[in-house]
Design a protein around this motif. Sequence first.
Motif, short mmCIF file in Angstrom:
data_model
loop_
_atom_site.label_atom_id
_atom_site.label_comp_id
_atom_site.label_asym_id
_atom_site.label_seq_id
_atom_site.Cartn_x
_atom_site.Cartn_y
_atom_site.Cartn_z
N PRO A 1 56.93 -11.61 48.15
CA PRO A 1 57.71 -12.23 46.86
C PRO A 1 59.15 -11.70 46.84
O PRO A 1 59.49 -10.60 47.47
N LYS A 2 59.75 -12.28 45.83
CA LYS A 2 61.32 -11.88 45.89
C LYS A 2 61.29 -10.81 44.51
O LYS A 2 61.60 -10.82 43.56
N ILE A 3 60.85 -9.62 45.33
CA ILE A 3 60.64 -8.46 44.28
C ILE A 3 60.87 -7.00 45.08
O ILE A 3 60.48 -7.30 46.37
N ARG A 4 61.54 -6.13 44.70
CA ARG A 4 61.61 -5.06 45.45
C ARG A 4 60.18 -4.12 45.66
O ARG A 4 59.25 -4.20 44.73
N ARG A 5 60.09 -3.29 46.73
CA ARG A 5 59.03 -2.47 46.82
C ARG A 5 58.76 -1.47 45.68
O ARG A 5 59.86 -0.79 45.41
N PHE A 6 57.61 -1.40 44.99
CA PHE A 6 57.61 -0.46 43.97
C PHE A 6 56.30 -0.06 43.68
O PHE A 6 55.11 -0.55 44.37
N THR A 7 55.95 0.89 43.03
CA THR A 7 54.62 1.58 42.81
C THR A 7 54.17 1.28 41.47
O THR A 7 55.04 0.91 40.56
N ASP B 1 27.00 2.77 38.75
CA ASP B 1 28.10 2.14 38.10
C ASP B 1 29.40 3.27 38.09
O ASP B 1 29.24 4.23 37.75
N THR B 2 30.55 2.70 38.55
CA THR B 2 31.79 3.53 38.66
C THR B 2 32.94 2.92 38.51
O THR B 2 32.80 1.55 38.69
N HIS B 3 34.25 3.36 38.52
CA HIS B 3 35.32 2.61 38.65
C HIS B 3 35.93 2.39 39.91
O HIS B 3 35.39 3.18 40.93
N ILE B 4 37.06 1.92 40.03
CA ILE B 4 37.75 1.74 41.37
C ILE B 4 38.42 3.02 41.83
O ILE B 4 38.83 3.75 40.86
N SER B 5 38.68 2.93 43.08
CA SER B 5 39.27 4.29 43.54
C SER B 5 40.66 4.23 43.18
O SER B 5 41.30 3.27 42.66
N LYS B 6 41.46 5.33 43.23
CA LYS B 6 42.63 5.82 42.75
C LYS B 6 43.65 4.94 43.28
O LYS B 6 44.89 4.79 42.76
N ASP B 7 43.51 4.48 44.53
CA ASP B 7 44.48 3.70 45.35
C ASP B 7 44.25 2.32 45.40
O ASP B 7 45.24 1.60 45.82
N CYS B 8 43.51 1.89 44.49
CA CYS B 8 42.98 0.38 44.65
C CYS B 8 44.38 -0.36 44.21
O CYS B 8 44.53 -1.51 44.78
N ILE B 9 44.67 -0.18 43.06
CA ILE B 9 46.00 -1.07 42.35
C ILE B 9 47.12 -0.78 43.26
O ILE B 9 47.78 -2.02 43.28
N ARG B 10 47.31 0.36 43.57
CA ARG B 10 48.78 0.47 44.56
C ARG B 10 48.47 -0.19 45.87
O ARG B 10 49.37 -0.94 46.15
N GLU B 11 47.30 -0.32 46.45
CA GLU B 11 47.07 -0.91 47.84
C GLU B 11 47.06 -2.67 47.48
O GLU B 11 47.48 -3.33 48.17
N ALA B 12 46.77 -3.01 46.36
CA ALA B 12 46.56 -4.42 45.93
C ALA B 12 48.23 -4.89 46.03
O ALA B 12 48.47 -5.87 46.40
N ILE B 13 48.85 -3.97 45.22
CA ILE B 13 50.51 -4.35 45.36
C ILE B 13 50.84 -4.53 46.49
O ILE B 13 51.79 -5.29 47.02
N ASP B 14 50.71 -3.27 47.34
CA ASP B 14 51.34 -3.27 48.69
C ASP B 14 51.11 -4.58 49.51
O ASP B 14 51.72 -5.03 50.30
N PHE B 15 49.59 -4.89 49.45
CA PHE B 15 49.10 -5.97 50.17
C PHE B 15 49.78 -7.41 49.86
O PHE B 15 50.09 -7.99 50.76
N TRP B 16 50.00 -7.64 48.55
CA TRP B 16 50.61 -8.82 48.15
C TRP B 16 52.20 -8.60 48.54
O TRP B 16 52.61 -9.80 48.93
N ILE B 17 52.87 -7.64 48.32
CA ILE B 17 54.14 -7.40 48.82
C ILE B 17 54.46 -7.75 50.44
O ILE B 17 55.26 -8.55 50.77
N VAL B 18 53.60 -7.17 51.17
CA VAL B 18 53.27 -7.27 52.59
C VAL B 18 53.17 -8.81 52.88
O VAL B 18 53.83 -9.18 53.82
N ASN B 19 52.26 -9.32 52.24
CA ASN B 19 51.61 -10.47 52.90
C ASN B 19 52.18 -11.70 52.25
O ASN B 19 52.23 -12.78 52.87
N HIS B 20 52.65 -11.67 50.92
CA HIS B 20 53.28 -12.72 50.37
C HIS B 20 54.86 -12.60 50.24
O HIS B 20 55.42 -13.89 49.84
#
Length: 411
Positions: free
Chosen positions: A330-336, A309-328
């Motif tokens: 949305p009307k939002i600026r690139r952010f971290t 049992d362990t937690h998600i990787s340190k980049d997981c949330i950032r990568e999810a945001i990047d994937f959403w912005i690149v593929n969908h």
Amino acid sequence: MARRESKILEDIQLRRWIRAGTPVAKSDGDGLTFTLSAAGLAAWTLRFSHGGRRHELTLGRYPDISLKAARDLASAKRVEVQQGRNPAATIRKQKSIKDWTVRQLIGDYEEKILPGLADSTQRSYKRNLLRIAAGMGALSVRDVEGPDIVAQLERVEVGWVESFTLWCVLKAIFKHAAGKKLIVASPCAGVSLEAVIGERPEIRKRLMLTDAEINVLTNAKMSKENLLSVRLLLATGVRASELFTAQWADVYLDEARWHIPASKTGPAMDIPLAPVVVEWFRELRRLAVGSDFVLPAHANSRAERLGGDTHISKDCIREAIDFWIVNHKPKIRRFTPHDLRSTMKSNMRRLGVPRDISEMCLNHKLPGVEGIYDQHTYYDERRGALELWVSFITCCMAGDEWNMTPMRKTA
């Protein structure tokens, strides 16, 4: 030293003695002696006086060192004696110093120094220790010079920040070498990182997401876990590392409180949770399916690699945001994820939250004397500020216009 005697040895004699194989010890005068052992080993030794005592120094083997070369070397050593130095003692000191390779030095550093550093520092240092081992691991620590350090910095094509970390690691391991007296001085001395890779680029300015962008973000087409994670980061203002490492043992939903343990980024802090944030946590708890972590690892391979049992990787949330912005798109600026903290800070000021309260909501230390003497946690004030902020977020989520009165400072 005694007066120089005439040279009495000749190469033809030396070769004849070696062919005969009989042990000999013949002087060439002024302390220089040719010796041949019973095992057939021919060598040069120099006998001299220093500090009232007799000393003997092996100069090397014959014929590797010729008769002429032995005489020249003996002459140079006699000059050292005349200048008050003991060449035999110098050789003993050199032999006593460990001749490690850079790879051996890295191993010793990893064993004795690295475990004492913060976890995140260990991860970044290990990355760069691997780079150093690949680039110069076979070199002798004694032989490493400034140009080798420059070459190591130049051969790794990474960003400025990672190059800076590599530079810090190089300085750290050679400081360790100097501390162990493997070298006299670090080869990093005098090397300028800016001269090698240029000055640091201008630091990217943090974003403050607009009301419309908050609406888009909080309704993003992500997995439920990722969407709730982004909402929690926005609503609480915690650092991404504090969320992805969070454990349920520190989340007290019945008390509407989340305890953040102390770390190198800040002291321990209790975060008051607005009712809707408590519900977001409850959703995550259902999705965690018994894990000790608020955001358990998605991949079985990660859990198996890290012992269960362990937690998600340190980049997981950032990568999810990047994937959403690149593929969908949305009307939002690139952010971290870190931009969500600046969004909360800026909007809190806009909502009338006092500066010191907004700073404490971000777990920032108050500046100057106030930060030293004011130990009050301002829990109730922070709760009021965070509830106001979450009300603003839910208003944006719904696409409604904000019409509440800004918070006012109490007397």
